[in-house]
Design an enzyme around this catalytic site. Structure first.
Site, PDB file in Angstrom:
ATOM      1  CB  SER A 169      -0.879   0.005   1.252  1.00  0.00           C
ATOM      2  OG  SER A 169      -1.586   1.227   1.395  1.00  0.00           O
TER       3      SER A 169
ATOM      4  CE1 TYR B 178      -4.024  -1.974   5.345  1.00  0.00           C
ATOM      5  CE2 TYR B 178      -3.336   0.248   4.740  1.00  0.00           C
ATOM      6  CZ  TYR B 178      -3.795  -1.009   4.377  1.00  0.00           C
ATOM      7  OH  TYR B 178      -4.023  -1.300   3.047  1.00  0.00           O
TER       8      TYR B 178
END
Length: 246
Positions: free
Chosen positions: A141, A154
């Site tokens: 990501s 995350y």
């Protein structure tokens, strides 16, 4: 398996990037083994791919289980004769501020986003080493490059995905012809945000009018990486919406 036809395992295939990638790769003649936990979604996707002339099979799989990932790899090899590509796509993104102490959500992210990726690598690597060919695509990501308030855990998992993938690339004997690619998407219109329970984070999203990427945008990036000639190893692609600056 027909001569020259490749096979791909795709985790998290029941929606979003995984679903779009399955359709994209199948449209290019790659046989796809679909994996996720929601069987009805997998059945529907298999039907759609086959109706479009593609080849697909599915297996309900929890990526946090090393045993189930081994079974998935075995099923793909038995069905299609080989495993050429793994797209480690399954992931969770319940963003929250650390002082909210959402430890259950942290643990789930670690289990799916990190351990799930490791379980996928462990399951397919023996096949790829034996056949001296393969391509492992891990979905990280932009959060694996840039840390924002609320993304600490995350981002930690997605930094880990990048580290694991780069470590894998450096460990592989060049003679084995196994490639490793990191795909780092920015904001994408998927179900990922549905797992967020921190109201302060959700309120931040409400104020944004940025046009996000579509899952198909990421699917095309994955297809680009896996379609390169064998001597070309696309190590990482970062892809953001034009309006996303962070």
């Amino acid at each position: 398996m027909e001569k020259g036809q490749k096979t791909a395992i795709i985790t998290g295939a029941s929606s979003g990037i995984g679903q779009a990638t399955a359709k994209e790769l199948a449209s290019k003649g790659i046989s796809v083994m679909l994996a996720a936990r929601r069987e009805e979604r997998l059945q529907e996707l298999k039907r759609e791919i086959e109706e479009s002339g593609g080849k697909a099979e599915y297996k309900v799989t929890d990526v946090t289980s090393a045993e189930e990932m081994e079974e998935l790899a075995n099923a793909a090899a038995e069905k299609f004769g080989a495993i050429h590509i793994l797209v480690n796509n399954a992931g969770l993104m319940p963003l929250s501020y650390l002082n909210k102490k959402k430890t259950d959500e942290w643990n789930k992210m670690v289990d799916v986003n990190i351990k799930g990726v490791l379980n996928g690598i462990a399951a397919v690597l023996p096949y790829m080493e034996k056949q001296k060919h393969g391509h492992i695509v891990n979905i990280s990501s932009v959060a694996g490059h840039v840390i924002s308030p609320g993304s600490a855990v995350y981002s930690g998992t997605k930094f880990a995905v990048r580290a694991i993938t780069e470590g894998l690339r450096k460990e592989i004997d060049p003679e084995l012809n196994i490639r490793a690619t990191i795909i780092s998407p920015g904001a994408v219109a998927t179900e990922l945000t549905n797992t967020i329970t921190d109201e302060d984070i959700l309120n931040k999203f409400k104020g944004s009018n940025m046009k996000p990427l579509d899952s198909e945008d990421i699917a095309r990036a994955i297809a680009y990486a896996v379609e390169q000639p064998e001597h070309v190893d696309v190590n990482e692609i970062i892809i953001r919406p034009t309006q996303q600056k962070g």
